[in-house]
Design a protein around this motif. Structure first.
Motif, PDB file in Angstrom:
ATOM      1  N   GLY A 158      52.453  13.143   7.827  1.00  0.00           N
ATOM      2  CA  GLY A 158      52.996  11.781   7.788  1.00  0.00           C
ATOM      3  C   GLY A 158      54.123  11.565   8.785  1.00  0.00           C
ATOM      4  N   ARG A 159      54.452  12.569   9.583  1.00  0.00           N
ATOM      5  CA  ARG A 159      55.577  12.477  10.510  1.00  0.00           C
ATOM      6  C   ARG A 159      55.442  11.280  11.470  1.00  0.00           C
ATOM      7  NH1 ARG A 159      56.578  15.587  15.960  1.00  0.00           N
ATOM      8  NH2 ARG A 159      58.679  14.882  16.357  1.00  0.00           N
ATOM      9  N   ASN A 160      56.473  10.442  11.491  1.00  0.00           N
ATOM     10  CA  ASN A 160      56.619   9.312  12.439  1.00  0.00           C
ATOM     11  C   ASN A 160      55.580   8.199  12.306  1.00  0.00           C
ATOM     12  OD1 ASN A 160      58.973   9.720  13.785  1.00  0.00           O
ATOM     13  ND2 ASN A 160      58.078  10.938  15.422  1.00  0.00           N
ATOM     14  N   ILE A 161      54.712   8.243  11.296  1.00  0.00           N
ATOM     15  CA  ILE A 161      53.654   7.229  11.230  1.00  0.00           C
ATOM     16  C   ILE A 161      54.192   5.899  10.702  1.00  0.00           C
ATOM     17  CG2 ILE A 161      51.476   6.614  10.089  1.00  0.00           C
ATOM     18  CD1 ILE A 161      50.585   9.496  10.710  1.00  0.00           C
ATOM     19  N   ASP A 162      54.932   5.929   9.592  1.00  0.00           N
ATOM     20  CA  ASP A 162      55.542   4.690   9.103  1.00  0.00           C
ATOM     21  C   ASP A 162      56.489   4.121  10.162  1.00  0.00           C
ATOM     22  OD1 ASP A 162      54.155   4.821   6.753  1.00  0.00           O
ATOM     23  OD2 ASP A 162      55.830   5.578   5.543  1.00  0.00           O
ATOM     24  N   GLU A 163      57.219   5.010  10.839  1.00  0.00           N
ATOM     25  CA  GLU A 163      58.177   4.574  11.871  1.00  0.00           C
ATOM     26  C   GLU A 163      57.462   3.870  13.018  1.00  0.00           C
ATOM     27  OE1 GLU A 163      60.065   8.077   9.746  1.00  0.00           O
ATOM     28  OE2 GLU A 163      58.043   7.508  10.361  1.00  0.00           O
ATOM     29  N   LEU A 164      56.302   4.400  13.402  1.00  0.00           N
ATOM     30  CA  LEU A 164      55.516   3.794  14.487  1.00  0.00           C
ATOM     31  C   LEU A 164      55.099   2.369  14.124  1.00  0.00           C
ATOM     32  CD1 LEU A 164      53.613   3.697  17.003  1.00  0.00           C
ATOM     33  CD2 LEU A 164      51.951   5.011  15.681  1.00  0.00           C
ATOM     34  N   PHE A 165      54.489   2.196  12.948  1.00  0.00           N
ATOM     35  CA  PHE A 165      54.014   0.857  12.571  1.00  0.00           C
ATOM     36  C   PHE A 165      55.176  -0.093  12.277  1.00  0.00           C
ATOM     37  CE2 PHE A 165      50.064   3.222  12.074  1.00  0.00           C
ATOM     38  CZ  PHE A 165      49.144   2.321  12.589  1.00  0.00           C
ATOM     39  N   GLN A 166      56.287   0.439  11.768  1.00  0.00           N
ATOM     40  CA  GLN A 166      57.471  -0.389  11.537  1.00  0.00           C
ATOM     41  C   GLN A 166      57.991  -0.935  12.864  1.00  0.00           C
ATOM     42  OE1 GLN A 166      58.640  -0.990   8.313  1.00  0.00           O
ATOM     43  NE2 GLN A 166      59.972  -2.527   9.216  1.00  0.00           N
ATOM     44  N   LYS A 167      58.007  -0.071  13.889  1.00  0.00           N
ATOM     45  CA  LYS A 167      58.473  -0.475  15.229  1.00  0.00           C
ATOM     46  C   LYS A 167      57.550  -1.543  15.806  1.00  0.00           C
ATOM     47  CE  LYS A 167      60.979   0.141  19.058  1.00  0.00           C
ATOM     48  NZ  LYS A 167      61.570  -1.157  19.376  1.00  0.00           N
ATOM     49  N   VAL A 168      56.237  -1.369  15.624  1.00  0.00           N
ATOM     50  CA  VAL A 168      55.260  -2.377  16.096  1.00  0.00           C
ATOM     51  C   VAL A 168      55.569  -3.725  15.440  1.00  0.00           C
ATOM     52  CG1 VAL A 168      52.823  -3.074  15.985  1.00  0.00           C
ATOM     53  CG2 VAL A 168      53.408  -0.722  16.599  1.00  0.00           C
ATOM     54  N   ALA A 169      55.780  -3.707  14.113  1.00  0.00           N
ATOM     55  CA  ALA A 169      56.044  -4.942  13.369  1.00  0.00           C
ATOM     56  C   ALA A 169      57.373  -5.571  13.785  1.00  0.00           C
ATOM     57  CB  ALA A 169      56.037  -4.654  11.874  1.00  0.00           C
ATOM     58  N   GLU A 170      58.403  -4.750  13.949  1.00  0.00           N
ATOM     59  CA  GLU A 170      59.728  -5.279  14.328  1.00  0.00           C
ATOM     60  C   GLU A 170      59.690  -5.881  15.730  1.00  0.00           C
ATOM     61  OE1 GLU A 170      62.478  -2.063  13.714  1.00  0.00           O
ATOM     62  OE2 GLU A 170      62.335  -2.255  11.519  1.00  0.00           O
ATOM     63  N   ASP A 171      59.023  -5.191  16.650  1.00  0.00           N
ATOM     64  CA  ASP A 171      58.930  -5.722  18.021  1.00  0.00           C
ATOM     65  C   ASP A 171      58.197  -7.065  18.019  1.00  0.00           C
ATOM     66  OD1 ASP A 171      60.280  -3.545  18.982  1.00  0.00           O
ATOM     67  OD2 ASP A 171      58.529  -2.552  19.832  1.00  0.00           O
ATOM     68  N   PHE A 172      57.139  -7.158  17.216  1.00  0.00           N
ATOM     69  CA  PHE A 172      56.405  -8.423  17.144  1.00  0.00           C
ATOM     70  C   PHE A 172      57.279  -9.512  16.512  1.00  0.00           C
ATOM     71  CE2 PHE A 172      53.645 -11.457  14.888  1.00  0.00           C
ATOM     72  CZ  PHE A 172      53.043 -12.020  15.985  1.00  0.00           C
ATOM     73  N   TYR A 173      57.985  -9.152  15.438  1.00  0.00           N
ATOM     74  CA  TYR A 173      58.877 -10.086  14.730  1.00  0.00           C
ATOM     75  C   TYR A 173      59.930 -10.660  15.690  1.00  0.00           C
ATOM     76  CZ  TYR A 173      62.396 -11.652  11.324  1.00  0.00           C
ATOM     77  OH  TYR A 173      63.308 -12.375  10.611  1.00  0.00           O
ATOM     78  N   ASN A 174      60.399  -9.819  16.613  1.00  0.00           N
ATOM     79  CA  ASN A 174      61.431 -10.249  17.565  1.00  0.00           C
ATOM     80  C   ASN A 174      60.851 -10.863  18.841  1.00  0.00           C
ATOM     81  OD1 ASN A 174      63.654  -9.404  15.976  1.00  0.00           O
ATOM     82  ND2 ASN A 174      63.201  -7.290  16.523  1.00  0.00           N
ATOM     83  N   SER A 175      59.531 -10.993  18.899  1.00  0.00           N
ATOM     84  CA  SER A 175      58.899 -11.501  20.125  1.00  0.00           C
ATOM     85  C   SER A 175      58.826 -13.024  20.139  1.00  0.00           C
ATOM     86  CB  SER A 175      57.477 -10.939  20.259  1.00  0.00           C
ATOM     87  OG  SER A 175      56.640 -11.542  19.279  1.00  0.00           O
ATOM     88  N   THR A 176      58.645 -13.559  21.337  1.00  0.00           N
ATOM     89  CA  THR A 176      58.488 -15.005  21.499  1.00  0.00           C
ATOM     90  C   THR A 176      57.227 -15.483  20.792  1.00  0.00           C
ATOM     91  OG1 THR A 176      59.271 -14.528  23.721  1.00  0.00           O
ATOM     92  CG2 THR A 176      58.685 -16.788  23.280  1.00  0.00           C
TER      93      THR A 176
END
Length: 198
Positions: A158-176
């Motif tokens: 499970g290493r870094n998997i939740d972190e990866l998808f969380q980052k994808v979601a946060e980047d999208f949330y902060n996108s135009t």
């Protein structure tokens, strides 16, 4: 029942056997299958809600087939994606060569798509460092050059998997794109409410 609304389309790309399906299984269902998965044909789809700040976004995750014979089909699935997780196996240098092919494809065809490079099977390297075939610093240099994010993951631990998808979601949330979509939805809701009050 209406189909679930998807806020962000996320596509997984990469050579076959790099572990794309295992990555999705671990993230969505919190499980790991040690035996081989049946090969994905075309693509498999799953929707997963994720909390970002005060909002819940739904990621629509497309797990594409890695075999080269499905390459043209994969192009259909990454069209319009806001994020691509391009996977390579840390113990297989040829999978990193393939990753570069997909990164170039995305940059040529989907300029708005944010790229996340994902090295898989890090648990194997922790057990035996000599089997690592893709150097972390080489991958990091390439990620910087391509303006991509880099994660090394393990579906087994499970290493870094939740972190990866969380980052994808946060980047999208902060996108135009997300801001525009939210405004359009709010306008649409106001218009619908307005039409019912006479």
């Amino acid at each position: 029942m209406s189909s679930q609304r998807v806020d962000a389309k996320v596509v997984l790309l990469g050579k076959e056997y790099v572990g794309k399906t295992s990555l999705v299984e671990r993230y969505v269902h919190k499980r790991f299958q040690s035996g081989p998965y049946q090969n994905t044909i075309g693509a498999a789809f799953v929707a997963k809600p994720i909390q970002v700040g005060d909002k819940v976004l739904t990621l629509g995750i497309w797990d594409t087939a890695g075999a080269e014979r499905y390459e043209a089909m994969s192009r259909i699935y990454y069209r319009g994606a806001c994020a691509a997780i391009v996977c390579y196996d840390l113990t297989d240098s040829s999978s990193f060569v393939r990753l570069k092919f997909w990164v170039k494809e995305l940059q040529n065809c989907e300029q708005q798509c944010k790229i996340y490079m994902c090295g898989t099977k890090s648990d194997l390297i922790e057990a035996d460092r000599s089997i690592r075939q893709v150097d972390y610093h080489d991958a990091q240099d390439y990620a910087e050059e391509m303006k991509a994010e880099l994660f090394e993951t393990s579906s087994k631990t499970g290493r870094n998997i939740d972190e990866l998808f969380q980052k994808v979601a946060e980047d999208f949330y902060n996108s135009t794109a997300f801001q525009v979509m939210t405004e359009e939805r709010e306008t649409d809701l106001r218009q619908r409410k307005g039409c019912c009050h006479h």
